[in-house]
Each structure stands twice: as structure tokens, then as C-alpha cells.
Enzyme design. Structure first.
Site, PDB file in Angstrom:
ATOM      1  N   GLN A  47      -5.028  -5.225   2.580  1.00  0.00           N
ATOM      2  CA  GLN A  47      -4.350  -5.825   3.728  1.00  0.00           C
ATOM      3  C   GLN A  47      -5.089  -5.560   5.028  1.00  0.00           C
ATOM      4  O   GLN A  47      -4.508  -5.612   6.103  1.00  0.00           O
ATOM      5  CB  GLN A  47      -2.919  -5.301   3.824  1.00  0.00           C
ATOM      6  CG  GLN A  47      -2.060  -5.761   2.665  1.00  0.00           C
ATOM      7  CD  GLN A  47      -0.589  -5.447   2.886  1.00  0.00           C
ATOM      8  OE1 GLN A  47       0.017  -5.881   3.845  1.00  0.00           O
ATOM      9  NE2 GLN A  47      -0.010  -4.685   1.981  1.00  0.00           N
ATOM     10  N   ASP A  79       0.833   4.796   9.802  1.00  0.00           N
ATOM     11  CA  ASP A  79       1.078   3.607   8.985  1.00  0.00           C
ATOM     12  C   ASP A  79      -0.095   2.638   9.153  1.00  0.00           C
ATOM     13  O   ASP A  79      -0.798   2.688  10.159  1.00  0.00           O
ATOM     14  CB  ASP A  79       2.389   2.938   9.448  1.00  0.00           C
ATOM     15  CG  ASP A  79       2.999   2.088   8.349  1.00  0.00           C
ATOM     16  OD1 ASP A  79       2.422   2.047   7.245  1.00  0.00           O
ATOM     17  OD2 ASP A  79       4.042   1.472   8.592  1.00  0.00           O
ATOM     18  N   GLU A  80      -0.324   1.768   8.191  1.00  0.00           N
ATOM     19  CA  GLU A  80      -1.380   0.750   8.276  1.00  0.00           C
ATOM     20  C   GLU A  80      -2.733   1.373   8.637  1.00  0.00           C
ATOM     21  O   GLU A  80      -3.465   0.862   9.480  1.00  0.00           O
ATOM     22  CB  GLU A  80      -1.026  -0.324   9.308  1.00  0.00           C
ATOM     23  CG  GLU A  80       0.370  -0.910   9.170  1.00  0.00           C
ATOM     24  CD  GLU A  80       0.474  -1.961   8.080  1.00  0.00           C
ATOM     25  OE1 GLU A  80      -0.488  -2.114   7.280  1.00  0.00           O
ATOM     26  OE2 GLU A  80       1.527  -2.625   8.015  1.00  0.00           O
ATOM     27  N   LYS A 135       5.700   1.534   1.430  1.00  0.00           N
ATOM     28  CA  LYS A 135       4.812   2.420   2.186  1.00  0.00           C
ATOM     29  C   LYS A 135       5.490   2.969   3.431  1.00  0.00           C
ATOM     30  O   LYS A 135       5.507   4.169   3.665  1.00  0.00           O
ATOM     31  CB  LYS A 135       3.554   1.648   2.642  1.00  0.00           C
ATOM     32  CG  LYS A 135       2.578   1.329   1.537  1.00  0.00           C
ATOM     33  CD  LYS A 135       1.266   0.805   2.115  1.00  0.00           C
ATOM     34  CE  LYS A 135       1.383  -0.556   2.765  1.00  0.00           C
ATOM     35  NZ  LYS A 135       1.590  -1.638   1.817  1.00  0.00           N
ATOM     36  N   THR A 136       6.028   2.059   4.216  1.00  0.00           N
ATOM     37  CA  THR A 136       6.632   2.476   5.473  1.00  0.00           C
ATOM     38  C   THR A 136       7.839   3.371   5.217  1.00  0.00           C
ATOM     39  O   THR A 136       8.097   4.331   5.933  1.00  0.00           O
ATOM     40  CB  THR A 136       7.040   1.244   6.287  1.00  0.00           C
ATOM     41  OG1 THR A 136       5.902   0.401   6.403  1.00  0.00           O
ATOM     42  CG2 THR A 136       7.522   1.629   7.666  1.00  0.00           C
ATOM     43  N   ARG A 181       4.314 -11.548   1.419  1.00  0.00           N
ATOM     44  CA  ARG A 181       5.489 -11.416   2.288  1.00  0.00           C
ATOM     45  C   ARG A 181       6.729 -11.965   1.602  1.00  0.00           C
ATOM     46  O   ARG A 181       7.852 -11.696   2.008  1.00  0.00           O
ATOM     47  CB  ARG A 181       5.314 -12.167   3.623  1.00  0.00           C
ATOM     48  CG  ARG A 181       4.164 -11.735   4.514  1.00  0.00           C
ATOM     49  CD  ARG A 181       4.154 -10.275   4.777  1.00  0.00           C
ATOM     50  NE  ARG A 181       3.249  -9.599   3.845  1.00  0.00           N
ATOM     51  CZ  ARG A 181       3.261  -8.304   3.639  1.00  0.00           C
ATOM     52  NH1 ARG A 181       4.118  -7.535   4.281  1.00  0.00           N
ATOM     53  NH2 ARG A 181       2.428  -7.744   2.777  1.00  0.00           N
TER      54      ARG A 181
END
Length: 650
Positions: A248, A217-218, A32-33, A595
Site C-alpha cells: 500500500q 501507522d502507515e 492494523k490500525t 477498500r
DNA sequence: TGATCGCGCCTTTTT
DNA sequence: GGCGCGATCA
């Protein structure tokens, strides 16, 4: 083009999509990032967008720095640096600094952090003669913060209960106190910026031109205030590029609002949604476990996560006797992996639900002489000695800052007690002057005892001396002056180990200041308030990372330990009341699991010596993980223990 | 004024 | 089990 060559088809599509609102919905480890970063670079490189027309919002300062680094690699330093990158708070702080006059806040406002906020709420409660026992400052502050995140002013605050009525009154008083100290708290940074844009269309128009492309982002963890800011800023060009994963979302407690994803859809009928389903991070085993855990949450869009990485090693579940035994297991395992598999300390992360759990691990790693770094915890900038020194600087910067004044007026002790300090504050309030002016008056006023007068005079003299030189010398030199003049070292280095540690912290802050020698005092203070972890400032070291599940968001490690998997801890006891909170705990677990790249260790204790000393019950999340993913016979034990404790097993 | 002692409290996560 | 806070004493 080599910019796109590292991306798969879905990612390329997202990066190169035409202008207009875009939502990228993606699972963990799907890049994503990276898509966000490449989108920014692509806009500059291929579309010829000037970099200063791009704003990228990240969730943490660290993420911003990382993105900056990657962009510098792709675009070169100068183009990358002319983009606006940072958290909402940091970006808003800069805008407010520039537009202070328009919205009527002081240009040199100071940012009040969590601790300052609590102090101010306490003060407000006292001013209103309210009992702190009945209205705990933390909980009142929470209510105030929630209101601000929803852009509700004290005047607009609707009290629906008696408690709400109290909150409203404290909120009003609190806001007045903030203003009197020329302070803005974290939430104000967002709220005031939104107000600025709402009340001054001409200012907003300038920023709409400036930030023609906005990348976030996020996005799932944005709150109402942040959403409004995005809507305002993108209101002209609608080039809003958001990246999100509903699974998330772990910050609802702090005002993050999942409905923002729906709002985005409603506000932008032409929103293009792209799904990224391939995972590049984890083994299939880890993904399967994560899916098995998150599946139980209601109301989610099922994603078909897949990887080409193969199955990988099985997950290890370990029951330890108590928290020390748990820490010993982690240390042993790390040691073994280092010896046998060439794992580096920096490859490993130990995660837990609450910061209090870190202590056992710290002890164990110290004894085993394995380097570790602690993320968060007693955050560097929250340490008393650091806050003292910063309070001195703030006071030099803005002598009207009453909060900083009351913090350091008697540090180190110079014979000024509560009464004298109160007199200074009362005088200031009654005469409508700043605490600094009150101090100047009283230092020569005869109504005080000679002792208090001399102490006040001495403090004033110090302060005036510093103010006189603040423009001429660098921040580090100014710190040296303060430390020397107050004999701070003598005060703090009391011969104990903690004393030395505190002094080392002071020196470290001084080093930080020295390494940013070009910053003015104003800039330094602005940065300091927004930086939460010093690790980011010191650079990377090869050490095991100890961190909470919350701060693990956005990170990845080859080896991950999730510890304290016990009912009441993870899920936390405070979340047992409502299904929404339980769902958030589950997402937190999901974040932790995902993670891990290669190896995953899940631990719980038989008995955690805590306040009640009861036997612990293994977390319900463990029971969700299919047995075939787990090595050994541990899983059967978990289920038996859970059953015998009467826990419902799916 | 300031240091010390003891009580009682609670106990999540962070920009 | 630790911490912060308040009361008490030097």
C-alpha cells in the site's frame, strides 16, 4: 480481558509483545490500525505506562481523530487525551512552537501551505531574474521539497546538472524569503525538528523521556525526514511500534521511501516482525481480485491473505460510453442498491485517479438528489475566499507576514495597484524592516500620490484597529470585525450563485472558529494550516463519498466503485515511463480494490471526452482480474478491446 | 488602476 | 476542455 477479547491470536501477540522495536507487516483489512490502538490502550491499562509517555503517529488528521475516539471509549477521555496523537506534521508543529527559541525560529511562525509555497518560489524566481517558463515554479518547488524531505539544506544541496544549479539558487532564495516572512513550510516542520534534535541533544533527551513509546501507522509511507525523527526520538528506549503494508505504498512521489522498512531492520537487529494475514474486511472474491492485480509487482513479500467471509457477489465490470454515461451508471447502481438491498448512501464510495474526474459524478448525484460528499478536490482551506480571510487573520497575528500582506492589501479593491504594493515591499527590503513598518512609514510619506496614500492609510488604520483588539476578542468576533470593516460581503456576494457559495464558505469558517471558542488566534491559525479537509470538522453525514484513490487509503466501504479504469488514467500516463512508477499505480489500484467490503464495481469509458478525444483503452489492471470473479460477459469484451488496441495481455 | 479579452498552456496523487 | 496569465484598453 475484554481489551483483547475482540482480537485474534496474531493480533493479540502483536498488542502484548514486550518492549523494544516491533514491525507489524500486514495486508489490508487485517486490523492494523486496531492493533495499534489496542497496543496504546494495553500499554496504559496493563503495563501501567502513563498515557503522556505515548505518542501515536497517524497518516491523516482524520485517522488521528478516529483513534482518539476509540481510545476514549477504552480508556476514558482524560487518559486518552493525555496521549500525543496526530500526524508527523502536527506533532512537529507543536514541538517547534514550544522549542522555537532553541532553534532560533520565531515563536509565532506561520505555516506556509502549498499555495503559499508556489507564490514564494515565483517570487524567488523573479528575484533571481529566472524565466518561469523555463523553470516552472511547480517543478522547482518539487525539487526543493524532495531535498527537504531528505534533510538536505540549501548549503548542502549538491547540484549535478545545470538545472540542479538553478534549483540550488532558488532553494537558497526561497529559504531566505520564508525566513523573512517568519514562515515554515510543510517540509520545514519535519526538517527543522530533526535539526533541532540533531543540534540540541539536551532538548532531544527531554522528548526521549517524554515519548517513551512511539507507535506509527502507515509506516510504509514515511519519508527520510520522518524516519530520522523516529530514530532520534526512540534512540533511548527503542520502543518503536510500526505498522506497515508494502503493497500500500502510494506516496513515493512525495518522498515516501520504501527503504525505510529495510533501514528499520538494519538499525534494529532485535526487531520483532509480526505478520497479520487474516482479512476481516472483504469477501474472498474481492481479495482474489486484489491479489491477482498486485501479484504482478516485483520484489514483494507474498502474503497469503485469507478471509472467513465467503465468496460474496461477483465483481461487476462496466463499459460506459463516456464520463457522463459512467456517472449515470454509478448513480443508477447506487439507486438500485438503495431500493433493493437497503444500502445507505453512506455505504458507497466512488473512487477515481484524478480530482478532475469528480465533476461528472457531482452533476449526476445532484440531479438524482442523492447526497454526496467530496473529499479533497478544491479543498476548503485552499479556496480563495477562505485564504483571504485567513490571510487577514495571519496578518493581524503577525503584521510582518509579507505574503499575507500582499495577498489582502488590496482586497477588496481599495485602489492599491501593483506599483504601490511593490513600493511597500521594496522599502521593507531595502531598509531591512518588516512590511508592516514599511506600510506605516509610507502611509504618511509624501512621495506617493494622494490616492495611493489615502488607500494605504485606510488599510493601515483597519489593520491597527484589529491588532488593538486581537487579544480581547475571540477568533470568531475578530473575523466578524474584519468582514464588517472590509465590507467583504458586498465584495463577494455579487449576485451570482458562486458568490453565494463563497459567502457560505466564509460563514462556515466563522462557524468553525465559533465552535472552537476557547482557541487563541495563534492556536487557531496553527490548527487551520494543518487541517486539510473540512469534512472532518463538520461531522459525519449519510452521503456517498467521492474521493481519489489516494485519499481512500485507510478507509473501507461496503460498496466501492473504481472508475476511469483506462490506460493513461489508471495507470496514469505520467507513470508509463518507469517500472517503479507503474508499480506504484498498481499499488494504488490494489488500495482501491481492497477498500471494498462486499460489492465492487469497476468502470471504464469507451471514449472520454478529453483534450484528444481518442477512444480509450481499458486499463491493463482489468485484464489481470480472473474471469471467474466477474459477472456477465464483460471480461471478454475488456480483453478483446485491449487486444485490438494492441495492449499486451498477460 | 483595474477589468476584460484572448492566447497558450498543460493535465496526479497531499501532509 | 478549463484555467491562469499577460497584454490591452477604459
Amino acid at each position: 480481558m475484554d481489551l483483547l477479547s475482540q482480537l485474534n491470536a496474531q493480533q493479540q501477540k502483536a498488542v502484548t509483545i514486550s518492549d523494544g522495536p516491533v514491525l507489524v507487516l500486514a495486508g489490508p483489512g487485517s486490523g492494523k490500525t486496531r492493533v495499534l490502538t489496542h497496543r496504546a490502550a494495553w500499554l496504559v491499562q496493563e503495563r501501567g505506562v502513563p498515557p503522556w509517555h505515548i505518542m501515536a503517529v497517524t497518516f491523516t488528521n482524520k485517522a488521528a481523530r478516529e483513534m482518539q475516539g476509540r481510545l476514549e471509549q477504552i480508556l476514558g477521555p482524560s487518559r486518552a487525551r493525555s496521549m500525543t496523537l496526530g500526524t508527523f506534521h502536527a506533532i512537529c508543529a507543536r514541538i517547534l512552537r514550544r522549542e522555537a527559541d532553541a532553534i532560533g525560529i520565531p515563536r509565532d511562525y506561520v505555516i506556509f501551505d502549498a499555495e503559499d509555497q508556489v507564490r514564494l518560489v515565483k517570487q524567488a524566481l523573479q528575484d533571481l531574474n529566472l524565466d518561469e517558463k523555463r523553470y516552472p515554479s511547480r517543478s522547482v518547488l518539487n525539487a526543493i521539497s524532495r531535498a527537504k524531505n531528505e534533510l538536505i539544506t540549501p548549503q548542502a544541496y549538491q547540484a549535478s546538472s545545470y538545472y540542479g544549479e538553478i534549483v540550488k539558487r532558488v532553494y537558497e532564495r526561497y529559504q531566505a524569503l520564508l525566513e523573512a516572512n517568519s514562515g515554515l513550510d510543510f517540509d520545514d516542520l519535519l526538517m527543522v525538528t530533526a535539526q533541532l534534535f540533531g543540534q540540541h541533544p539536551e532538548v532531544l533527551a527531554r522528548y526521549q523521556e517524554r515519548y517513551q513509546h512511539i507507535l506509527v501507522d502507515e509506516f510504509q509511507d514515511t519519508n527520510m525526514a520522518q524516519y530520522v525523527l523516529l530514530r532520534q526520538l526512540s534512540g533511548k528506549y527503542h520502543n518503536l511500534f510500526c505498522v506497515a503494508d508494502e503493497d500500500q505504498m502510494i506516496y513515493a512521489w512525495r518522498g515516501a521511501d520504501y527503504r525505510n522498512i529495510r533501514r528499520l531492520r538494519e538499525d534494529h537487529p532485535n526487531l520483532v516482525t509480526i505478520l497479520l494475514e487474516q482479512n476481516y474486511r472483504s469477501t474472498q472474491t474481492i481479495l482474489d481480485a486484489a491479489n491477482a492485480v498486485i501479484r504482478h509487482n516485483p520484489d514483494r513479500t507474498e502474503k497469503r491473505l485469507f478471509t472467513r467471509r465467503g465468496r460474496g457477489p461477483a465483481i461487476v465490470i462496466h463499459e460506459a460510453y463516456d464520463q457522463n454515461d459512467e456517472a449515470a451508471f454509478v448513480v443508477e447502481t447506487v439507486t438500485r442498491l438503495m431500493a433493493r438491498d437497503g444500502v445507505q448512501p453512506g455505504d458507497c464510495a466512488v473512487m477515481y485517479r484524478t480530482n478532475a474526474q469528480s465533476r461528472a459524478f457531482e452533476d449526476a448525484f445532484v440531479r438524482a438528489a442523492i447526497p454526496y460528499k467530496l473529499v479533497g478536490a478544491t479543498r476548503f482551506y485552499a479556496r480563495a475566499e477562505i485564504k483571504d480571510l485567513i490571510a487577514f487573520l495571519r496578518l493581524i497575528h503577525n503584521p510582518a507576514d509579507g505574503v499575507s500582506m500582499s495577498r489582502v492589501i488590496n482586497v477588496p479593491p481599495r485602489g492599491l495597484g501593483q506599483k504601490t504594493v511593490e513600493l511597500v515591499e521594496d522599502t521593507a527590503r531595502r531598509q531591512g524592516i518588516s512590511v508592516y513598518e514599511a506600510l506605516r512609514k509610507l502611509a504618511h510619506a509624501p512621495q506617493l500620490g494622494t490616492r495611493a496614500q489615502r488607500a494605504l492609510g485606510a488599510f493601515l488604520e483597519l489593520l491597527e484597529g484589529w491588532i488593538a483588539v486581537r487579544e480581547q476578542i475571540g477568533v470568531a468576533e475578530l473575523m466578524d470585525r474584519v468582514l464588517q470593516d472590509t465590507r467583504y460581503a458586498d465584495y463577494i456576494r455579487d449576485g451570482t450563485e458562486e458568490g453565494e457559495e463563497r459567502w457560505a464558505n466564509i460563514l462556515e469558517l466563522r462557524n468553525v472558529a465559533a465552535s472552537y471558542a476557547d482557541l487563541t488566534l495563534t492556536e487557531f491559525l496553527a490548527d487551520v494550516a494543518l487541517v486539510s479537509d473540512v469534512d472532518g470538522l463538520i461531522g459525519e453525514v449519510n452521503a456517498v463519498t467521492l474521493l481519489t484513490l489516494h485519499s481512500a487509503k485507510g478507509l473501507e466501504f461496503p460498496v466501492v466503485f473504481i472508475t476511469g479504469l483506462e490506460e493513461g488514467l489508471l495507470p496514469h500516463s505520467r507513470s508509463l515511463e518507469s517500472p517503479e512508477q507503474m508499480a506504484e499505480e498498481r499499488r494504488l489500484m490494489y488500495v482501491g480494490l481492497t477498500r471494498a467490503k462486499d460489492r465492487l464495481f469497476l468502470t471504464y469509458t469507451f471514449r472520454r471526452s478529453q483534450y484528444n478525444g481518442d477512444l480509450s483503452v481499458p486499463s491493463r489492471f482489468l485484464a489481470d482480474i480472473p474471469g471467474e470473479l466477474v459477472s456477465g460477459s464483460h471480461r471478454r469484451r475488456v480483453i478483446e478491446r485491449s487486444r485490438s488496441a494492441g495492449l499486451w495481455i498477460k
